[in-house]
Design a protein around this motif. Structure first.
Motif, PDB file in Angstrom:
ATOM      1  N   THR A  57       0.813  -1.227   0.000  1.00 30.15           N
ATOM      2  CA  THR A  57       0.000   0.000   0.000  1.00 30.15           C
ATOM      3  C   THR A  57       0.837   1.264   0.000  1.00 30.15           C
ATOM      4  O   THR A  57       0.278   2.362  -0.135  1.00 30.15           O
ATOM      5  N   GLY A  58       2.154   1.144   0.151  1.00 29.39           N
ATOM      6  CA  GLY A  58       3.001   2.305   0.397  1.00 29.39           C
ATOM      7  C   GLY A  58       3.233   3.185  -0.819  1.00 29.39           C
ATOM      8  O   GLY A  58       3.072   2.769  -1.966  1.00 29.39           O
ATOM      9  N   ASP A  59       3.670   4.412  -0.539  1.00 35.91           N
ATOM     10  CA  ASP A  59       3.884   5.408  -1.599  1.00 35.91           C
ATOM     11  C   ASP A  59       5.365   5.612  -1.895  1.00 35.91           C
ATOM     12  O   ASP A  59       5.837   6.733  -1.995  1.00 35.91           O
ATOM     13  N   PRO A  81      -6.128 -10.852  -4.502  1.00 32.63           N
ATOM     14  CA  PRO A  81      -5.436 -11.911  -3.751  1.00 32.63           C
ATOM     15  C   PRO A  81      -4.768 -11.429  -2.466  1.00 32.63           C
ATOM     16  O   PRO A  81      -4.512 -12.239  -1.569  1.00 32.63           O
ATOM     17  N   LEU A  82      -4.499 -10.130  -2.350  1.00 29.36           N
ATOM     18  CA  LEU A  82      -3.882  -9.602  -1.134  1.00 29.36           C
ATOM     19  C   LEU A  82      -4.923  -9.217  -0.084  1.00 29.36           C
ATOM     20  O   LEU A  82      -4.564  -8.868   1.039  1.00 29.36           O
ATOM     21  N   GLY A  83      -6.198  -9.275  -0.466  1.00 30.21           N
ATOM     22  CA  GLY A  83      -7.246  -8.907   0.470  1.00 30.21           C
ATOM     23  C   GLY A  83      -7.203  -7.436   0.854  1.00 30.21           C
ATOM     24  O   GLY A  83      -7.581  -7.074   1.984  1.00 30.21           O
ATOM     25  N   VAL A  91      -7.379  -2.314  -8.031  1.00 33.23           N
ATOM     26  CA  VAL A  91      -6.280  -2.467  -8.982  1.00 33.23           C
ATOM     27  C   VAL A  91      -5.593  -3.813  -8.768  1.00 33.23           C
ATOM     28  O   VAL A  91      -5.718  -4.423  -7.704  1.00 33.23           O
ATOM     29  N   PRO A  92      -4.851  -4.297  -9.757  1.00 33.61           N
ATOM     30  CA  PRO A  92      -4.141  -5.571  -9.601  1.00 33.61           C
ATOM     31  C   PRO A  92      -3.161  -5.536  -8.428  1.00 33.61           C
ATOM     32  O   PRO A  92      -2.720  -4.469  -7.991  1.00 33.61           O
ATOM     33  N   TYR A  93      -2.825  -6.727  -7.932  1.00 34.33           N
ATOM     34  CA  TYR A  93      -1.984  -6.846  -6.738  1.00 34.33           C
ATOM     35  C   TYR A  93      -0.630  -6.162  -6.886  1.00 34.33           C
ATOM     36  O   TYR A  93       0.011  -5.813  -5.887  1.00 34.33           O
ATOM     37  N   ASN A  94      -0.149  -5.980  -8.136  1.00 35.00           N
ATOM     38  CA  ASN A  94       1.187  -5.428  -8.340  1.00 35.00           C
ATOM     39  C   ASN A  94       1.171  -3.922  -8.638  1.00 35.00           C
ATOM     40  O   ASN A  94       2.125  -3.386  -9.185  1.00 35.00           O
ATOM     41  N   ASP A 121      -2.585 -21.147  -9.319  1.00 29.45           N
ATOM     42  CA  ASP A 121      -3.713 -20.297  -8.907  1.00 29.45           C
ATOM     43  C   ASP A 121      -3.498 -19.601  -7.572  1.00 29.45           C
ATOM     44  O   ASP A 121      -4.438 -19.000  -7.031  1.00 29.45           O
ATOM     45  N   SER A 122      -2.299 -19.659  -7.020  1.00 27.35           N
ATOM     46  CA  SER A 122      -1.993 -18.951  -5.773  1.00 27.35           C
ATOM     47  C   SER A 122      -0.912 -17.912  -6.024  1.00 27.35           C
ATOM     48  O   SER A 122       0.056 -18.177  -6.761  1.00 27.35           O
ATOM     49  N   LEU A 123      -1.051 -16.746  -5.400  1.00 26.05           N
ATOM     50  CA  LEU A 123      -0.032 -15.722  -5.525  1.00 26.05           C
ATOM     51  C   LEU A 123       1.096 -16.024  -4.550  1.00 26.05           C
ATOM     52  O   LEU A 123       0.876 -16.113  -3.338  1.00 26.05           O
TER      53      LEU A 123
END
Length: 466
Positions: A57-59, A81-83, A91-94, A121-123
């Motif tokens: 989540t960081g900037d 996938p990161l909840g 947005v996508p996990y990345n 199927d798992s990150l």
């Protein structure tokens, strides 16, 4: 029985010869070829939970495409996938959604662009992403930048202002990051280009490069994050010494305003490092022949552990740099450090080399023999990802000159351990790995060739347990 004894005697003799070579190397003058130990250095401590939250989540990048326009172009993410909660769930996990300096929500790429991959199927956080397509980045990346720029300039100048710094870097680096094949990484090239446009002390952007940028884009694989806890130096060539946190934050150069902003971002990377040190290698998901693995453990201890370390109750890792003359793998990655010393000099005189926890670059003509925790899931192999399976890594005769993975529907080969692939007669697209190209060679690391087919099978079975 006589044939078995003769085979055993021959292998015992070969093993004694190898030990003799290693012993002689240990007492030869420094200008002779021999492995070099990398000493450790003091690292920052931190809060692992805070480090994870900062990664996702960081900037650490403070500019990007405005969220509203990103969603307009790409649509909202279908999975989470990161909840994550709030706007990050869109947005996508990345990618991370962060506030720009002018208060606009922007979408910025995160560390997980390169350091996470979906497997079964798992990150898997910490697994190097071997599906990225830098071979098409100039076309795909430039198209994205142009489309977003046109929309924001037309409908929201404030959004464009928030994106301007990221767009400037993207327009500069994308045309210079094109790799020859899909699946390799161009992170080294990204750093090289950004460094050329940054003042070493203030880190401020300069409109023209002050360093000569080489023509070649050197491909690399992405090391697994969980290996970092054992290593005294970062990167395949052991180039990164000192504070790991400074190296982990280098992507910040995409958008950093100056060294004051870099210093603030740096305060979070003790936490990031603390989190990385908690990551464990994934457990092999299939049945393992324990009897065969036990045999492989003995062979590994005799043939491989001096460079790659021991595992289990007597775990140890030697942190050895192996000279190119010994490992014999593609040399472009380490020779480029000597051919382009201006970048080493820039870093070692820069903001990154100062402070309480300084970092520095130290060149070496060779590569670190990496730890092998979770090696079963880290295909393809070697520092440039040129070998598709463990079987081919340990038997150089099995290495294809041209080979292609299925990037859309990848399947794993649990017998030979690696991604399933097709052998090709030529490189007719950039999805075909072409080992004849400079930097993409699959030669070297011939140590497995000394083993019989049965011994290789036993070693591979043991490697599944790590």
């Amino acid at each position: 029985m006589r044939r078995l004894l003769n085979t055993y005697s021959a292998k015992l003799f070969l093993g004694l010869v190898i030990l003799l070579i290693i012993s002689v190397a240990a007492i030869t003058p420094e200008n002779e070829v021999r492995p070099v130990y990398v000493p450790g250095s003091a690292q920052r401590s931190g809060d692992a939970d805070a480090g994870f939250n900062y990664i996702v989540t960081g900037d650490y990048l403070k500019s990007g495409i405005a969220l509203s326009y990103y969603n307009l172009i790409n649509g909202k993410a279908k999975t989470n996938p990161l909840g994550r909660s709030g706007k990050n769930a869109e947005v996508p996990y990345n990618f991370n959604v962060v506030k720009s300096d002018n208060g606009i929500d922007v979408v910025a790429p995160s560390c997980l662009q390169c350091h996470a991959q979906v497997f079964n199927d798992s990150l898997i956080i910490g697994l190097g992403n071997t599906s990225l397509d830098f071979s098409n980045i100039n076309k795909s990346g430039s198209l994205m930048v142009k489309t977003a720029t046109r929309l924001m300039q037309t409908f929201s100048p404030k959004s464009y202002e928030a994106a301007a710094v990221f767009m400037r870097s993207a327009k500069t680096v994308f045309p210079q990051m094109q790799t020859e094949v899909q699946g390799v990484n161009a992170a080294d090239r990204l750093a090289t280009v950004l460094v050329a446009y940054r003042d070493p002390v203030t880190l401020e952007w300069q409109d023209k490069p002050t360093l000569d940028i080489p023509d070649e884009v050197v491909p690399t694989d992405v090391p697994a994050w969980w290996l970092l806890k054992k290593k005294n130096a970062m990167f395949y060539n052991g180039l990164g010494r000192g504070d790991f946190g400074k190296f982990l934050m280098l992507s910040n150069m995409l958008t950093v305003k100056d060294s004051a902003e870099a210093a603030e971002v740096s305060t979070h990377f003790g936490d990031v490092l603390a989190y990385l040190l908690t990551i464990k290698a994934p457990v092999y998901p299939k049945a393992i022949d324990q009897h065969l693995a036990a045999s492989g453990r003995v062979i590994f201890a005799n043939a491989c552990s001096k460079c790659h370390g021991r595992y289990g109750e007597d775990a140890s890792y030697p942190n050895l740099l192996i000279p190119g003359q010994i490992i014999k793998t593609d040399s472009l990655l380490y020779t480029s450090n000597y051919q382009n010393p201006q970048f080493i000099d820039w870093f070692n005189k820069s903001w990154y080399a100062g402070g309480t926890y300084p970092a520095k670059l130290q060149s070496f003509n060779g590569y670190i023999a990496p730890p092998l925790d979770g090696v079963w899931i880290t295909a393809p192999y070697l520092h440039n990802g040129s070998v598709p399976t463990l079987e081919a890594l340990l038997n150089s005769n099995e290495r294809p000159t041209y080979w292609q993975r299925d990037f859309k529907n990848p399947q794993y080969d649990y017998e030979n351990v690696g991604w399933q692939y097709a052998v090709k007669e030529k490189a007719d697209s950039k999805k075909v790995y072409n080992t004849t190209l400079p930097g993409y060679g699959n030669k070297g690391h011939y140590f497995g060739d000394w083993l019989s087919a049965g011994e290789r099978k036993a070693v591979i079975e043991y490697l599944k347990t790590l």
